[in-house]
Design an enzyme around this catalytic site. Sequence first.
Site, PDB file in Angstrom:
ATOM      1  N   LYS A 144     -21.419  10.789  13.363  1.00 52.44           N
ATOM      2  CA  LYS A 144     -22.299  11.929  13.672  1.00 52.44           C
ATOM      3  C   LYS A 144     -23.197  11.620  14.871  1.00 52.44           C
ATOM      4  CE  LYS A 144     -22.489  13.623   8.911  1.00 52.44           C
ATOM      5  NZ  LYS A 144     -23.346  13.846   7.728  1.00 52.44           N
ATOM      6  N   TYR A 204     -15.025   7.254 -11.232  1.00 50.46           N
ATOM      7  CA  TYR A 204     -14.769   5.997 -10.521  1.00 50.46           C
ATOM      8  C   TYR A 204     -15.450   4.788 -11.207  1.00 50.46           C
ATOM      9  CZ  TYR A 204     -14.897   2.842  -6.413  1.00 50.46           C
ATOM     10  OH  TYR A 204     -14.775   1.785  -5.555  1.00 50.46           O
ATOM     11  N   CYS A 215     -20.765   0.664  -8.579  1.00 45.91           N
ATOM     12  CA  CYS A 215     -20.777   1.931  -9.337  1.00 45.91           C
ATOM     13  C   CYS A 215     -20.661   1.703 -10.841  1.00 45.91           C
ATOM     14  CB  CYS A 215     -19.636   2.845  -8.877  1.00 45.91           C
ATOM     15  SG  CYS A 215     -19.899   3.505  -7.241  1.00 45.91           S
ATOM     16  N   ARG A 242     -29.913   1.938  -0.386  1.00 43.86           N
ATOM     17  CA  ARG A 242     -28.730   1.114  -0.683  1.00 43.86           C
ATOM     18  C   ARG A 242     -28.865  -0.221   0.063  1.00 43.86           C
ATOM     19  NH1 ARG A 242     -28.268   5.021  -3.358  1.00 43.86           N
ATOM     20  NH2 ARG A 242     -26.440   6.296  -3.803  1.00 43.86           N
ATOM     21  N   ASP A 292       0.871  -1.187   0.000  1.00 42.09           N
ATOM     22  CA  ASP A 292       0.000   0.000   0.000  1.00 42.09           C
ATOM     23  C   ASP A 292       0.902   1.229   0.000  1.00 42.09           C
ATOM     24  OD1 ASP A 292      -1.988   2.101   0.896  1.00 42.09           O
ATOM     25  OD2 ASP A 292      -3.250   0.350   1.200  1.00 42.09           O
ATOM     26  N   SER A 320     -16.934  -2.584  -8.472  1.00 42.68           N
ATOM     27  CA  SER A 320     -17.895  -1.886  -7.613  1.00 42.68           C
ATOM     28  C   SER A 320     -19.272  -1.866  -8.257  1.00 42.68           C
ATOM     29  CB  SER A 320     -17.402  -0.449  -7.422  1.00 42.68           C
ATOM     30  OG  SER A 320     -18.435   0.375  -6.983  1.00 42.68           O
ATOM     31  N   GLU A 332     -14.721   8.906   4.181  1.00 43.17           N
ATOM     32  CA  GLU A 332     -15.593   7.929   4.839  1.00 43.17           C
ATOM     33  C   GLU A 332     -16.885   7.740   4.059  1.00 43.17           C
ATOM     34  OE1 GLU A 332     -14.880  10.903   5.754  1.00 43.17           O
ATOM     35  OE2 GLU A 332     -16.566  11.944   6.673  1.00 43.17           O
ATOM     36  N   ASN A 354     -21.299  -1.560  -1.057  1.00 39.96           N
ATOM     37  CA  ASN A 354     -21.244  -0.881   0.254  1.00 39.96           C
ATOM     38  C   ASN A 354     -20.794  -1.763   1.427  1.00 39.96           C
ATOM     39  OD1 ASN A 354     -22.257   1.666  -0.738  1.00 39.96           O
ATOM     40  ND2 ASN A 354     -24.183   0.577  -1.006  1.00 39.96           N
ATOM     41  N   ARG A 411     -30.100   1.613  -5.058  1.00 33.99           N
ATOM     42  CA  ARG A 411     -29.184   0.586  -5.583  1.00 33.99           C
ATOM     43  C   ARG A 411     -29.260  -0.645  -4.698  1.00 33.99           C
ATOM     44  NH1 ARG A 411     -23.452   2.748  -6.177  1.00 33.99           N
ATOM     45  NH2 ARG A 411     -24.133   3.359  -8.253  1.00 33.99           N
TER      46      ARG A 411
HETATM   47  P1  NAD Z   1      -9.640   1.992   1.210  1.00 36.12           P
HETATM   48  O1  NAD Z   1      -9.541   3.380   0.661  1.00 36.12           O
HETATM   49  O2  NAD Z   1      -9.766   1.822   2.676  1.00 36.12           O
HETATM   50  O3  NAD Z   1      -8.396   1.130   0.713  1.00 36.12           O
HETATM   51  C1  NAD Z   1      -7.770   1.333  -0.527  1.00 36.12           C
HETATM   52  C2  NAD Z   1      -6.277   1.383  -0.262  1.00 36.12           C
HETATM   53  O4  NAD Z   1      -5.591   1.555  -1.524  1.00 36.12           O
HETATM   54  C3  NAD Z   1      -5.856   2.567   0.623  1.00 36.12           C
HETATM   55  O5  NAD Z   1      -5.193   2.098   1.782  1.00 36.12           O
HETATM   56  C4  NAD Z   1      -4.932   3.377  -0.266  1.00 36.12           C
HETATM   57  O6  NAD Z   1      -3.825   3.953   0.423  1.00 36.12           O
HETATM   58  C5  NAD Z   1      -4.456   2.340  -1.264  1.00 36.12           C
HETATM   59  N1  NAD Z   1      -3.952   2.994  -2.467  1.00 36.12           N
HETATM   60  C6  NAD Z   1      -4.516   4.035  -3.141  1.00 36.12           C
HETATM   61  N2  NAD Z   1      -3.729   4.400  -4.143  1.00 36.12           N
HETATM   62  C7  NAD Z   1      -2.634   3.582  -4.115  1.00 36.12           C
HETATM   63  C8  NAD Z   1      -1.454   3.496  -4.903  1.00 36.12           C
HETATM   64  N3  NAD Z   1      -1.233   4.324  -5.916  1.00 36.12           N
HETATM   65  N4  NAD Z   1      -0.531   2.549  -4.602  1.00 36.12           N
HETATM   66  C9  NAD Z   1      -0.752   1.706  -3.537  1.00 36.12           C
HETATM   67  N5  NAD Z   1      -1.846   1.746  -2.759  1.00 36.12           N
HETATM   68  C10 NAD Z   1      -2.778   2.671  -3.044  1.00 36.12           C
HETATM   69  O7  NAD Z   1     -10.868   1.304   0.444  1.00 36.12           O
HETATM   70  P2  NAD Z   1     -11.602  -0.086   0.724  1.00 36.12           P
HETATM   71  O8  NAD Z   1     -12.962   0.235   1.169  1.00 36.12           O
HETATM   72  O9  NAD Z   1     -10.750  -0.984   1.546  1.00 36.12           O
HETATM   73  O10 NAD Z   1     -11.711  -0.633  -0.775  1.00 36.12           O
HETATM   74  C11 NAD Z   1     -10.890  -1.681  -1.291  1.00 36.12           C
HETATM   75  C12 NAD Z   1     -11.266  -1.943  -2.733  1.00 36.12           C
HETATM   76  O11 NAD Z   1     -12.649  -2.268  -2.846  1.00 36.12           O
HETATM   77  C13 NAD Z   1     -11.052  -0.749  -3.670  1.00 36.12           C
HETATM   78  O12 NAD Z   1     -10.620  -1.208  -4.923  1.00 36.12           O
HETATM   79  C14 NAD Z   1     -12.440  -0.152  -3.797  1.00 36.12           C
HETATM   80  O13 NAD Z   1     -12.594   0.577  -5.014  1.00 36.12           O
HETATM   81  C15 NAD Z   1     -13.294  -1.402  -3.765  1.00 36.12           C
HETATM   82  N6  NAD Z   1     -14.670  -1.139  -3.316  1.00 36.12           N
HETATM   83  C16 NAD Z   1     -14.943  -0.879  -2.011  1.00 36.12           C
HETATM   84  C17 NAD Z   1     -16.257  -0.642  -1.612  1.00 36.12           C
HETATM   85  C18 NAD Z   1     -16.608  -0.367  -0.175  1.00 36.12           C
HETATM   86  O14 NAD Z   1     -17.815  -0.245   0.136  1.00 36.12           O
HETATM   87  N7  NAD Z   1     -15.656  -0.269   0.752  1.00 36.12           N
HETATM   88  C19 NAD Z   1     -17.290  -0.659  -2.552  1.00 36.12           C
HETATM   89  C20 NAD Z   1     -16.962  -0.917  -3.878  1.00 36.12           C
HETATM   90  C21 NAD Z   1     -15.661  -1.183  -4.261  1.00 36.12           C
END
Ligand code: NAD
Length: 333
Positions: free
Chosen positions: A201, A150, A121, A221, A35, A119, A192, A179, A285
């Site tokens: 909140k 996104y 999305c 959702r 990361d 996602s 967040e 989600n 959604r």
């Molecule tokens: P998060 O933001 O907590 O974790 C993503 C991590 O990726 C972060 O720690 C960030 O530092 C790291 N990151 C970003 N850019 C980077 C880079 N250039 N090099 C290395 N690391 C990098 O998000 P999450 O909720 O843990 O989501 C994880 C995955 O699931 C993501 O791909 C997100 O798009 C997908 N996702 C999550 C949700 C959700 O509800 N949490 C929903 C749909 C999709």
Amino acid sequence: MNRGKHLLVTGAGGFIGHHLVKRLKADGHWVRGVDMKYPEYEASPADEFEVLDLRRWDNALMATRGNIDEVFNLAADMGGIGYITAFHADIARNNILINAHMLEAARQNGLKRFLFSSSACVYAQSKQTNAEVAPLREEDSFPAEPEPGYGWEKLYAEQLCRYYQSDYGFETRIVRFHNVYGPLGTYDGGKEKAPAAICRKVALANDPGEIEVWGDGHQTRSFMYVDDCLEGLIRLMASSYRHPLNLGTDRLISINGLVDLVCGIADKRLAKNHDLSKPQGVRGRNSDNRLLRDVLEWEPSISLEKGLSLTYAWIENELARSGRLEKRKAALV
Ligand code: NAD
């Protein structure tokens, strides 16, 4: 999944990635986490943790070096609705670089499987205009009309995974999260998402009192607790299924309903102050889980009441630890 594999988790400093590293370690695997940052709230149990920016090709090669069997590619620039509606160019550029580099580096370094975290999305926006939305089936992502920025990037990266599968025979798995929430996730600062923001909140509100809610609160959702998300991820990676698959619950709830649940957990009487100037995303959604049940012979089952209770307790504790609950109480005296 067999025990004792060498696994790579990218995004291991983030919410789902950190939970996944813990689960894979508990399952007996060797894990490398990568990361741009370390996990915020506790240390990673990964065997190796490397701080690398995966937008860079040389770093993607470094992350996938050695005898790694499979990668869960969770790294992404993302956040809640406020964040993803504000930064289309940054998010789309950063994520396409991460995903294109990680796919090619994983292939060149001989990894056997690549899981891409997509996602909900990606789904066509015109199919999400009603709060009482029909649950979204996997084919509803076409004709393409995803979330700007996104969602377009996620849909494009899904296609890239499919091209790697068909042109190179490279094994890819594609999961569409709906989600995900739980403890150890960002709850403040702008990235967040709704469940964590509402818990924060409510925890900080006076009782009786009021909290701000984005939009009119009738937008709907479905929400999945993080432990269910991990189970689904591991099952999908072990499966032979190569097409995009929903991973979420199919219990639809409005944002107002979510606020009421959290108020019930906190035992607070709060009025909702709706801010209509704030983004609310699509109107409704939900996840259609028919394919998920068929493919994984399982579906998420942790109730929103249980998951939110655990999440609220963790966020309240974090706010107390950082002195923010005390400041609110002092302001009341
Ligand atoms: P998060 O933001 O907590 O974790 C993503 C991590 O990726 C972060 O720690 C960030 O530092 C790291 N990151 C970003 N850019 C980077 C880079 N250039 N090099 C290395 N690391 C990098 O998000 P999450 O909720 O843990 O989501 C994880 C995955 O699931 C993501 O791909 C997100 O798009 C997908 N996702 C999550 C949700 C959700 O509800 N949490 C929903 C749909 C999709």
